[in-house]
Write an enzyme that holds these catalytic residues in place. Structure first.
Site, PDB file in Angstrom:
ATOM      1  N   CYS A  99      24.809  -5.502 -34.743  1.00 11.44           N
ATOM      2  CA  CYS A  99      25.347  -4.311 -35.396  1.00 11.44           C
ATOM      3  C   CYS A  99      25.096  -3.097 -34.510  1.00 11.44           C
ATOM      4  O   CYS A  99      24.213  -3.102 -33.643  1.00 11.44           O
ATOM      5  CB  CYS A  99      24.667  -4.094 -36.743  1.00 11.44           C
ATOM      6  SG  CYS A  99      24.961  -5.414 -37.929  1.00 11.44           S
ATOM      7  N   GLU A 115      23.668  -0.346 -35.224  1.00 14.28           N
ATOM      8  CA  GLU A 115      22.304   0.184 -35.365  1.00 14.28           C
ATOM      9  C   GLU A 115      21.339  -0.517 -34.422  1.00 14.28           C
ATOM     10  O   GLU A 115      20.485   0.124 -33.801  1.00 14.28           O
ATOM     11  CB  GLU A 115      21.796   0.030 -36.808  1.00 14.28           C
ATOM     12  CG  GLU A 115      22.575   0.818 -37.824  1.00 14.28           C
ATOM     13  CD  GLU A 115      23.656   0.003 -38.516  1.00 14.28           C
ATOM     14  OE1 GLU A 115      23.904   0.257 -39.709  1.00 14.28           O
ATOM     15  OE2 GLU A 115      24.261  -0.876 -37.868  1.00 14.28           O
ATOM     16  N   ARG A 152      35.935   6.392 -41.527  1.00 15.26           N
ATOM     17  CA  ARG A 152      35.234   5.841 -42.695  1.00 15.26           C
ATOM     18  C   ARG A 152      33.912   6.549 -42.982  1.00 15.26           C
ATOM     19  O   ARG A 152      33.375   6.425 -44.068  1.00 15.26           O
ATOM     20  CB  ARG A 152      34.979   4.344 -42.519  1.00 15.26           C
ATOM     21  CG  ARG A 152      36.254   3.522 -42.630  1.00 15.26           C
ATOM     22  CD  ARG A 152      35.979   2.044 -42.549  1.00 15.26           C
ATOM     23  NE  ARG A 152      35.604   1.682 -41.184  1.00 15.26           N
ATOM     24  CZ  ARG A 152      34.798   0.679 -40.878  1.00 15.26           C
ATOM     25  NH1 ARG A 152      34.254  -0.059 -41.817  1.00 15.26           N
ATOM     26  NH2 ARG A 152      34.529   0.400 -39.614  1.00 15.26           N
ATOM     27  N   CYS A 201      23.149  -3.019 -43.055  1.00 14.90           N
ATOM     28  CA  CYS A 201      23.117  -4.333 -43.689  1.00 14.90           C
ATOM     29  C   CYS A 201      21.662  -4.757 -43.904  1.00 14.90           C
ATOM     30  O   CYS A 201      20.729  -4.107 -43.432  1.00 14.90           O
ATOM     31  CB  CYS A 201      23.852  -5.359 -42.834  1.00 14.90           C
ATOM     32  SG  CYS A 201      22.997  -5.801 -41.300  1.00 14.90           S
ATOM     33  N   TRP A 260       6.631  -7.368 -41.517  1.00 23.17           N
ATOM     34  CA  TRP A 260       6.490  -8.332 -40.433  1.00 23.17           C
ATOM     35  C   TRP A 260       6.009  -7.588 -39.192  1.00 23.17           C
ATOM     36  O   TRP A 260       6.477  -6.479 -38.923  1.00 23.17           O
ATOM     37  CB  TRP A 260       7.830  -8.984 -40.156  1.00 23.17           C
ATOM     38  CG  TRP A 260       7.822  -9.924 -38.984  1.00 23.17           C
ATOM     39  CD1 TRP A 260       7.543 -11.255 -39.000  1.00 23.17           C
ATOM     40  CD2 TRP A 260       8.114  -9.597 -37.615  1.00 23.17           C
ATOM     41  NE1 TRP A 260       7.634 -11.775 -37.732  1.00 23.17           N
ATOM     42  CE2 TRP A 260       7.981 -10.772 -36.865  1.00 23.17           C
ATOM     43  CE3 TRP A 260       8.452  -8.414 -36.955  1.00 23.17           C
ATOM     44  CZ2 TRP A 260       8.186 -10.821 -35.490  1.00 23.17           C
ATOM     45  CZ3 TRP A 260       8.658  -8.451 -35.589  1.00 23.17           C
ATOM     46  CH2 TRP A 260       8.535  -9.653 -34.869  1.00 23.17           C
TER      47      TRP A 260
END
Length: 160
Positions: free
Chosen positions: A64, A66, A92, A98, A137
């Protein structure tokens, strides 16, 4: 099911500048509605420097925008990041990250703010507020036990 309100804040001039930078990236690099490059992203370091990225779509799940922007920032020496935004092509506007991107942001930059659409309009939110009950994590220790102190109410912990 009750609606959960995620604490957010209005965009700062720096946030708007970051959105515009991401928009310029996607506008300059998009290759059509069915193209591979349809999202641009920008991340701001705590020092104010901005780094950009463009998604690399692939049927195997290419990165992606990002994640590309995070890699660009890291390769440029940025270690602490303040804000990130992804913007879609064809006007957009900002798009929320995500699930995979949210987890990466949460793991590597737990204090970062994310610019995205909310019921109140385009605003910024803490990544921690997008990750209810998220699994922490780390490279050294792997997935950690749930720590409720990471998800304190922002009003109670003094953060906007």
């Amino acid at each position: 099911m009750p609606c959960v309100r995620i604490p957010s804040r209005e965009l700062t001039p720096e946030d708007r500048e970051l959105v515009e930078f991401a928009r310029q990236i996607v506008d300059a690099n998009t290759d059509g509605e069915d193209g591979a490059h349809t999202m641009g992203a920008a991340v701001r370091g705590v020092d104010g420097a901005m780094y950009g990225g463009i998604n690399v779509y692939h049927f195997t799940g290419g990165p992606c925008a990002e994640l590309v922007a995070l890699g660009h920032a890291r390769a440029s020496g940025a270690r602490e990041l303040a804000t990130i935004v992804a913007v879609g092509n064809y006007g957009r506007g900002p798009v929320g990250p995500c699930g995979r991107d949210r987890q990466v942001l949460f793991d590597y930059h737990p204090d970062i703010r994310v610019v995205l659409p909310t019921p109140e309009g385009i605003r910024s939110v803490r990544i921690k507020d997008l990750m209810p009950l998220g699994a922490v994590w780390t490279v050294d220790e792997g997935t950690q036990r749930f720590d409720p102190s990471l998800f304190q109410d922002p009003v109670e912990d003094g953060q906007p």
